[in-house]
Design an enzyme around this catalytic site. Structure first.
Site, PDB file in Angstrom:
ATOM      1  N   ALA A  74       0.819  -1.220   0.000  1.00  0.00           N
ATOM      2  CA  ALA A  74       0.000   0.000   0.000  1.00  0.00           C
ATOM      3  C   ALA A  74       0.853   1.271   0.000  1.00  0.00           C
ATOM      4  O   ALA A  74       0.423   2.306  -0.498  1.00  0.00           O
ATOM      5  CB  ALA A  74      -0.943  -0.004   1.197  1.00  0.00           C
ATOM      6  N   THR A  75       2.056   1.199   0.542  1.00  0.00           N
ATOM      7  CA  THR A  75       2.920   2.397   0.509  1.00  0.00           C
ATOM      8  C   THR A  75       3.165   2.793  -0.946  1.00  0.00           C
ATOM      9  O   THR A  75       2.978   3.958  -1.336  1.00  0.00           O
ATOM     10  CB  THR A  75       4.275   2.117   1.203  1.00  0.00           C
ATOM     11  OG1 THR A  75       4.023   1.779   2.560  1.00  0.00           O
ATOM     12  CG2 THR A  75       5.192   3.317   1.139  1.00  0.00           C
ATOM     13  N   ASN A 157      -5.338   3.021  10.867  1.00  0.00           N
ATOM     14  CA  ASN A 157      -4.442   1.971  11.341  1.00  0.00           C
ATOM     15  C   ASN A 157      -4.081   2.081  12.822  1.00  0.00           C
ATOM     16  O   ASN A 157      -3.393   1.208  13.348  1.00  0.00           O
ATOM     17  CB  ASN A 157      -3.153   1.977  10.511  1.00  0.00           C
ATOM     18  CG  ASN A 157      -2.557   3.355  10.421  1.00  0.00           C
ATOM     19  OD1 ASN A 157      -3.137   4.261   9.815  1.00  0.00           O
ATOM     20  ND2 ASN A 157      -1.402   3.546  11.033  1.00  0.00           N
ATOM     21  N   GLN A 185      -6.203  -0.926   5.506  1.00  0.00           N
ATOM     22  CA  GLN A 185      -6.703  -1.605   6.706  1.00  0.00           C
ATOM     23  C   GLN A 185      -8.110  -2.165   6.508  1.00  0.00           C
ATOM     24  O   GLN A 185      -8.570  -2.972   7.321  1.00  0.00           O
ATOM     25  CB  GLN A 185      -6.714  -0.625   7.897  1.00  0.00           C
ATOM     26  CG  GLN A 185      -5.330  -0.215   8.372  1.00  0.00           C
ATOM     27  CD  GLN A 185      -4.585  -1.354   9.074  1.00  0.00           C
ATOM     28  OE1 GLN A 185      -5.159  -2.368   9.471  1.00  0.00           O
ATOM     29  NE2 GLN A 185      -3.276  -1.202   9.214  1.00  0.00           N
ATOM     30  N   SER A 205      -3.365  -3.747   0.544  1.00  0.00           N
ATOM     31  CA  SER A 205      -2.124  -4.415   0.929  1.00  0.00           C
ATOM     32  C   SER A 205      -2.404  -5.853   1.333  1.00  0.00           C
ATOM     33  O   SER A 205      -3.294  -6.106   2.149  1.00  0.00           O
ATOM     34  CB  SER A 205      -1.504  -3.645   2.103  1.00  0.00           C
ATOM     35  OG  SER A 205      -0.358  -4.297   2.551  1.00  0.00           O
ATOM     36  N   HIS A 207      -0.547  -7.991   3.161  1.00  0.00           N
ATOM     37  CA  HIS A 207      -0.231  -8.491   4.516  1.00  0.00           C
ATOM     38  C   HIS A 207      -1.176  -7.962   5.583  1.00  0.00           C
ATOM     39  O   HIS A 207      -1.111  -8.369   6.732  1.00  0.00           O
ATOM     40  CB  HIS A 207       1.237  -8.222   4.878  1.00  0.00           C
ATOM     41  CG  HIS A 207       1.589  -6.797   5.196  1.00  0.00           C
ATOM     42  ND1 HIS A 207       1.845  -6.365   6.464  1.00  0.00           N
ATOM     43  CD2 HIS A 207       1.738  -5.705   4.400  1.00  0.00           C
ATOM     44  CE1 HIS A 207       2.165  -5.077   6.449  1.00  0.00           C
ATOM     45  NE2 HIS A 207       2.099  -4.652   5.195  1.00  0.00           N
ATOM     46  N   THR A 244       9.110  -7.267 -13.084  1.00  0.00           N
ATOM     47  CA  THR A 244       8.625  -8.650 -13.115  1.00  0.00           C
ATOM     48  C   THR A 244       7.676  -8.884 -11.946  1.00  0.00           C
ATOM     49  O   THR A 244       8.019  -8.583 -10.796  1.00  0.00           O
ATOM     50  CB  THR A 244       9.823  -9.615 -13.011  1.00  0.00           C
ATOM     51  OG1 THR A 244      10.741  -9.291 -14.057  1.00  0.00           O
ATOM     52  CG2 THR A 244       9.387 -11.062 -13.124  1.00  0.00           C
ATOM     53  N   CYS A 331       9.271   7.327  17.288  1.00  0.00           N
ATOM     54  CA  CYS A 331      10.511   7.804  17.899  1.00  0.00           C
ATOM     55  C   CYS A 331      11.323   8.522  16.827  1.00  0.00           C
ATOM     56  O   CYS A 331      11.720   7.927  15.830  1.00  0.00           O
ATOM     57  CB  CYS A 331      11.289   6.625  18.462  1.00  0.00           C
ATOM     58  SG  CYS A 331      12.645   7.160  19.472  1.00  0.00           S
TER      59      CYS A 331
HETATM   60  N1  PLP Z   1      -1.832   2.580   4.716  1.00  0.00           N
HETATM   61  C1  PLP Z   1      -2.272   2.152   5.906  1.00  0.00           C
HETATM   62  C2  PLP Z   1      -3.577   2.658   6.429  1.00  0.00           C
HETATM   63  C3  PLP Z   1      -1.526   1.231   6.644  1.00  0.00           C
HETATM   64  O1  PLP Z   1      -1.964   0.806   7.832  1.00  0.00           O
HETATM   65  C4  PLP Z   1      -0.295   0.785   6.108  1.00  0.00           C
HETATM   66  C5  PLP Z   1       0.567  -0.134   6.882  1.00  0.00           C
HETATM   67  O2  PLP Z   1       0.673  -0.047   8.080  1.00  0.00           O
HETATM   68  C6  PLP Z   1       0.109   1.251   4.860  1.00  0.00           C
HETATM   69  C7  PLP Z   1      -0.685   2.148   4.197  1.00  0.00           C
HETATM   70  C8  PLP Z   1       1.373   0.750   4.225  1.00  0.00           C
HETATM   71  O3  PLP Z   1       1.144  -0.550   3.754  1.00  0.00           O
HETATM   72  P1  PLP Z   1       2.314  -1.506   3.226  1.00  0.00           P
HETATM   73  O4  PLP Z   1       2.924  -2.091   4.460  1.00  0.00           O
HETATM   74  O5  PLP Z   1       1.617  -2.516   2.396  1.00  0.00           O
HETATM   75  O6  PLP Z   1       3.262  -0.675   2.448  1.00  0.00           O
END
Ligand code: PLP
Length: 392
Positions: A74-75, A157, A185, A205, A207, A244, A331
């Site tokens: 998702a990032t 999150n 999320q 995402s 995971h 890929t 932190c």
């Molecule tokens: N967006 C939200 C709301 C998230 O909670 C997270 C991960 O904690 C991300 C984006 C980033 O996801 P990824 O770990 O798949 O890059």
């Protein structure tokens, strides 16, 4: 707990345990060399597996197959949406230069948004109320004919709070602004239909929904502009995200998405029951805690709790080997900063330092929750004693 015993895992906001079905599907996939672009039987099989996973993920969110772009997570999907659309607007000579983000977005939205100031975009932050819900009245004053894109997450999150995405989309449509939703999320945990919600873009995402880390995606509506790519290379995925495809990860993601399709309601019911059980147990052990989301709608199974007088970072540290939970504090340069989410909810530093988050998921059991409650209650007492505030 013995030295090698597994801790009780309640940190699903950070990452979910891998579903055994996803693990199994990947184990088989790792055995063959698999490049979905190869011109032979193994390449064909890899391409068919990627296509099948794409179809399952599209079905999970109500999209068409051609509307799914795989990314590393998702990032990357958030970066692709925000930066890619900003670049599209520059190239298309659009006069729209404003991007609106909610104050509680993940850093994976806020950071690319703020970076876009370098390209001449104005970034406006939309406020939330004390529960963490976006203030739609305020949002509608911020979104205008100059607004290119609005980015609001489906579920937070740190708090699990669900945003009123249909209302947000309606506000965007009135001024012709595009809408991006960070669904990391929410997808796989609550029903999400991108057409019903009227979204242009949505990140997700693997995971966060019991699939492997390292893969995710961006939904791009067929009716919306295609983001400009952030990478350049071999032209895979129509050039919008070349590279890929990680076939085994995509297969694992597809297996997780299939499970989510089948188990959405059951998982939600199970998570909610466990969360209620945990709260009841903490109450029984006289842990004075408050749900910071009040009456807002939240992800089933999620809890964001404030225990007055208990430093949440100390609590998390004390529990590190027995119960996995976490806080949203960050932190930076050795200084612990309150989470921007809690600050946006008008919490002061002291309150924010006493908030931790819990996620009760598919694989948690009642027995685990009961045990976790005893560990948490005991740790709260110990943290209070250490800090000299035993009576709070
Ligand atoms: N967006 C939200 C709301 C998230 O909670 C997270 C991960 O904690 C991300 C984006 C980033 O996801 P990824 O770990 O798949 O890059």
């Amino acid at each position: 707990m013995t030295r090698n015993a597994q801790p009780i895992y309640l940190d699903g906001f950070a990452t979910m345990p891998l579903a055994p079905e996803a693990r199994q599907a990947m184990l088989a996939a790792w055995s063959d060399p698999s490049n979905a672009g190869s011109p032979h039987i193994l390449g064909e099989r890899a391409a068919a597996s990627v296509a099948a996973a794409r179809a399952t993920i599209a079905a999970l969110i109500g999209a068409s197959i051609a509307e799914i772009v795989f990314t590393s997570g998702a990032t990357e999907a958030n970066n692709l949406a925000l930066i890619g659309i900003a670049r599209w607007a520059l190239e298309a000579k659009s006069a729209r230069r404003r991007i609106v983000v909610s104050a509680v977005e993940h850093k994976a939205v806020l950071e690319p948004a703020f970076w876009l100031r370098n390209l001449g975009f104005e970034i406006v932050v939309a406020p939330v109320d004390s529960r963490g819900v976006i203030d739609c009245a305020a949002l509608s004053t911020l979104v205008d004919e100059q607004t290119l894109l609005v980015s609001v997450m489906a579920a937070n999150n740190e708090t699990g709070v669900l945003q009123p995405m249909s209302d947000v989309a309606a506000i965007c449509r009135r001024s012709g602004a595009l809408i991006h939703c960070d669904g990391a999320q929410a997808v796989g945990k609550i029903p999400i239909d991108v057409v019903d919600l009227d979204l242009d873009y949505m990140s997700f995402s693997s995971h966060k929904m019991y699939g492997p880390a390292g893969v995710g995606g961006l939904y791009v509506s067929a009716a919306a502009p295609m983001p400009q790519p952030l990478h350049f290379g071999g032209g895979q995925q129509s050039g919008v995200r070349p590279g890929t495809e990680p076939v085994p990860l995509i297969i694992g993601f597809g297996a997780a998405a299939r499970l989510a399709c089948d188990r959405l309601d059951a998982d939600a019911g199970h998570g909610s029951l466990l969360a209620c059980r945990l709260l009841a147990k903490l109450d029984e052990y006289q842990v004075a805690c408050r749900r910071i989301t009040d009456d807002a709608s939240i992800l089933p199974g999620s809890l964001s709790l404030l225990v007055p007088g208990v430093e949440a970072d100390d609590l998390v540290a004390l529990l590190r080997a027995t119960v996995c939970i976490s806080t949203g504090s960050a932190c930076t340069n050795g200084q612990v900063l309150p989470s921007h989410v809690l600050t946006a909810m008008s919490m002061d530093k002291l309150e924010a330092s006493s908030v931790f988050r819990v996620y009760c998921g598919r694989y948690n059991t009642e027995a685990e929750i009961d045990l976790a409650a005893t560990f948490i209650a005991d740790a709260c007492l110990r943290v209070r004693h250490r800090s000299g505030r035993p009576d709070q």
